[in-house]
Design a protein around this motif. Structure first.
Motif, short mmCIF file in Angstrom:
data_model
loop_
_atom_site.label_atom_id
_atom_site.label_comp_id
_atom_site.label_asym_id
_atom_site.label_seq_id
_atom_site.Cartn_x
_atom_site.Cartn_y
_atom_site.Cartn_z
N GLN A 1 -29.34 23.04 -6.76
CA GLN A 1 -28.57 23.34 -5.56
C GLN A 1 -27.50 24.39 -5.82
O GLN A 1 -27.17 25.19 -4.95
CB GLN A 1 -27.92 22.06 -5.02
CG GLN A 1 -28.93 21.08 -4.44
CD GLN A 1 -29.83 21.73 -3.41
OE1 GLN A 1 -29.38 22.20 -2.38
NE2 GLN A 1 -31.12 21.77 -3.70
N SER B 1 -29.37 27.67 -5.67
CA SER B 1 -29.88 27.93 -4.32
C SER B 1 -28.78 28.37 -3.36
O SER B 1 -28.97 29.25 -2.53
CB SER B 1 -30.59 26.69 -3.78
OG SER B 1 -31.08 26.90 -2.48
N ASN C 1 -28.24 31.55 -0.68
CA ASN C 1 -28.03 31.39 0.77
C ASN C 1 -26.92 32.29 1.29
O ASN C 1 -27.01 32.84 2.39
CB ASN C 1 -27.67 29.93 1.08
CG ASN C 1 -28.87 29.01 1.01
OD1 ASN C 1 -30.01 29.47 1.03
ND2 ASN C 1 -28.63 27.72 0.91
N SER D 1 -39.81 22.02 1.35
CA SER D 1 -38.84 22.80 2.13
C SER D 1 -38.36 24.03 1.37
O SER D 1 -38.26 25.13 1.94
CB SER D 1 -37.65 21.92 2.51
OG SER D 1 -38.04 20.83 3.32
N ASP D 2 -38.06 23.87 0.09
CA ASP D 2 -37.59 24.99 -0.71
C ASP D 2 -38.66 26.07 -0.84
O ASP D 2 -38.38 27.27 -0.71
CB ASP D 2 -37.16 24.52 -2.10
CG ASP D 2 -35.72 24.05 -2.14
OD1 ASP D 2 -34.94 24.46 -1.26
OD2 ASP D 2 -35.36 23.28 -3.04
N ARG E 1 -39.16 27.97 2.55
CA ARG E 1 -38.03 28.85 2.89
C ARG E 1 -37.98 30.06 1.98
O ARG E 1 -37.62 31.17 2.41
CB ARG E 1 -36.71 28.06 2.84
CG ARG E 1 -36.57 27.09 4.00
CD ARG E 1 -35.21 26.42 4.01
NE ARG E 1 -35.03 25.51 2.88
CZ ARG E 1 -33.91 24.89 2.59
NH1 ARG E 1 -32.83 25.09 3.34
NH2 ARG E 1 -33.83 24.06 1.57
N ASN F 1 -36.58 29.04 9.19
CA ASN F 1 -35.89 28.44 8.05
C ASN F 1 -34.97 27.30 8.49
O ASN F 1 -34.81 26.30 7.79
CB ASN F 1 -35.10 29.50 7.29
CG ASN F 1 -35.95 30.18 6.24
OD1 ASN F 1 -37.16 30.06 6.26
ND2 ASN F 1 -35.32 30.90 5.33
N PHE G 1 -34.83 19.21 5.13
CA PHE G 1 -34.23 19.26 3.80
C PHE G 1 -32.85 18.61 3.76
O PHE G 1 -32.56 17.82 2.86
CB PHE G 1 -34.12 20.73 3.36
CG PHE G 1 -33.57 20.89 1.97
CD1 PHE G 1 -34.41 20.87 0.87
CD2 PHE G 1 -32.20 21.06 1.75
CE1 PHE G 1 -33.91 21.02 -0.42
CE2 PHE G 1 -31.69 21.21 0.47
CZ PHE G 1 -32.54 21.18 -0.62
N PHE H 1 -34.58 29.80 -3.98
CA PHE H 1 -35.28 28.67 -3.37
C PHE H 1 -36.38 28.15 -4.30
O PHE H 1 -36.59 26.94 -4.43
CB PHE H 1 -35.89 29.08 -2.03
CG PHE H 1 -34.92 28.98 -0.87
CD1 PHE H 1 -34.34 27.78 -0.53
CD2 PHE H 1 -34.60 30.11 -0.11
CE1 PHE H 1 -33.45 27.69 0.54
CE2 PHE H 1 -33.73 30.02 0.96
CZ PHE H 1 -33.15 28.81 1.28
N SER I 1 -34.84 26.20 -7.10
CA SER I 1 -34.41 24.88 -6.63
C SER I 1 -35.59 23.91 -6.58
O SER I 1 -35.48 22.75 -6.98
CB SER I 1 -33.76 25.01 -5.25
OG SER I 1 -33.42 23.74 -4.73
N ALA I 2 -36.73 24.37 -6.08
CA ALA I 2 -37.92 23.51 -6.01
C ALA I 2 -38.33 23.04 -7.40
O ALA I 2 -38.68 21.87 -7.60
CB ALA I 2 -39.06 24.26 -5.33
#
Length: 419
Positions: free
Chosen positions: A17, A20, A24, A79-80, A83, A108, A115, A174, A177-178
């Motif tokens: 996170q 990520s 963002n 979700s990651d 996006r 997104n 998410f 992203f 993060s996944a």
């Protein structure tokens, strides 16, 4: 707080996170400035923000219900990945037609409706009761430190390089993060067996969540407070880029710096929250409302970006404390099988405000005329005064002041998780 990182599952989530969120902030700054450069209209920036909030209005409650039925870990990973793919497509598609940036922003935001409640709901499942407050604080601190770096770099990148670099960087984060979530194990939901009853059960489970939030006085109150809070912050966000240029006489780099300053404050707010007692959650709500309100008000009368910097930092501290206080109430008091729906209801209220609020970004031009700055500062002052009033109302409500204190006959909403 640092000892919480000894929990391997939380450490992986924390790392993913952190990375990520830096990405963002690149997309948020780049998208806002790209739209402003192409159209010259703050109302169009507000329209983009509205587009990213509509999915919460249409699908937030259903998404929260499905989060309580599906594997939350799988939701986070999928979700990651999705996006990341969409963000990577922005540079090519937006070059051909600017409308794609609104469409991808919508897509997104739709995915984020799954998410966000999944992430907040899974946290009490991977940390112990004693670690929950510091874990929330650490996630918020890392999130906003990452945003601080991201905002500053994004403003400079857009000014001196190109928009493309910012979007590709976010897409990569992203995917990282996944990968960080894949090794994390999460206990299965007992309620997941409800999937065998078919799709028709979704509606009844959605209603169950709404009834729970309606019957709990504190839950209903924080939902209404969240709505009032985001009406003001949404109005601020939609107009902030234009306000920096027109009233504060700043440029793209100063806009990135202002956003970074807010994030510095928000990171400090996470540290402050992580060291607080759960019993003070009611005071945190009141402090958050008053702090953000006063910061917004004083920003409205600041003569330059430099003068606004320390005020916005203080507002960022109050913002994080307020948000985490609301999250903590749900994490501690909502039953595990209802957390997704509880967060969805809270998120829906917030998104209503974040959708309606930015729609007011065009009011200064509509009232005083296009290009006129006569209404810019009064607009910001009113947005801040609204939050100050809301904070005073919250302080007068016993259900808010006593939030976090054990109540007679109160049953805990979650069990202690062993690692």
């Amino acid at each position: 707080m640092v000892h919480t990182l000894r929990n391997r599952r939380f450490a992986l989530l924390f790392a993913g996170q952190t990375i990520s969120e830096m990405g963002n902030s690149f997309t948020l700054v780049a998208a806002s400035l790209l739209i402003l450069h192409r159209t010259g209209s703050p109302a169009q920036v507000g329209l983009f923000i509205i587009a990213t909030n509509i999915p919460a209005l249409l699908l937030g409650l259903i998404a929260g219900t499905l989060v309580d039925r599906w594997d939350r870990r799988h939701i986070l990973i999928a979700s990651d990945v999705l996006r990341g793919i969409f963000i990577a497509a922005i540079p090519l598609l937006a070059e051909a037609w600017l409308g794609w940036i609104y469409i991808i922003g919508f897509a997104n935001a739709f995915i984020a409706r799954f998410f966000i409640p999944a992430l907040r709901s899974v946290l009490p499942d991977i940390v112990s009761e004693q670690e929950l407050v510091p874990a929330n604080g650490m996630l918020a601190t890392s999130e906003y430190i990452s945003r601080t770096i991201g905002y500053a770099l994004a403003g400079l990148a857009v000014q001196y390089l190109s928009f493309t670099w910012a979007f590709y960087a976010d897409a990569a984060t992203f995917f990282i993060s996944a990968l960080s979530i894949i090794p994390i194990s999460v206990p299965p939901l007992v309620a997941a067996q409800a999937q065998k009853r078919g799709v028709s059960a979704v509606f009844s489970e959605l209603v169950e969540g709404l009834v729970y939030m309606r019957r709990q006085a504190l839950m209903l109150t924080i939902v209404l407070i969240a709505l009032g809070f985001t009406l003001s912050t949404g109005a601020f966000n939609g107009f902030f880029a234009a306000f920096n240029q027109r009233a504060l006489h700043g440029d793209d780099a100063s806009y990135g710096l202002l956003e970074a300053t807010i994030s510095v404050g928000m990171a400090l707010g996470g540290l402050l929250f992580g060291r607080s007692s759960p019993r003070s959650v009611g005071n945190m709500i009141i402090f958050g409302l008053l702090g953000v309100g006063l910061a917004t008000l004083f920003t409205g009368i600041s003569p330059s970006p430099q003068v606004a910097l320390p005020v916005l930092a203080l507002g960022g501290i109050a913002n994080t404390v307020f948000i985490l206080a609301l999250d903590l109430i749900i994490q501690r008091q909502a039953p595990r099988e209802l957390r997704g729906r509880a967060f969805a209801v809270l998120g829906l209220a917030g998104r209503v405000g974040l959708t309606v609020g930015p729609a007011a970004a065009g009011l200064p031009d509509a009232i005083c005329g296009p290009g006129s700055t006569a209404c810019d500062r009064p607009y910001m002052v009113v947005a801040g005064a609204w939050l100050v009033l809301l904070g005073l109302v919250a302080a007068a409500l016993p259900v808010v002041r006593l939030a976090g204190h054990p109540q007679p006959g109160e049953a805990p909403g979650r069990e202690v998780v062993t690692k």
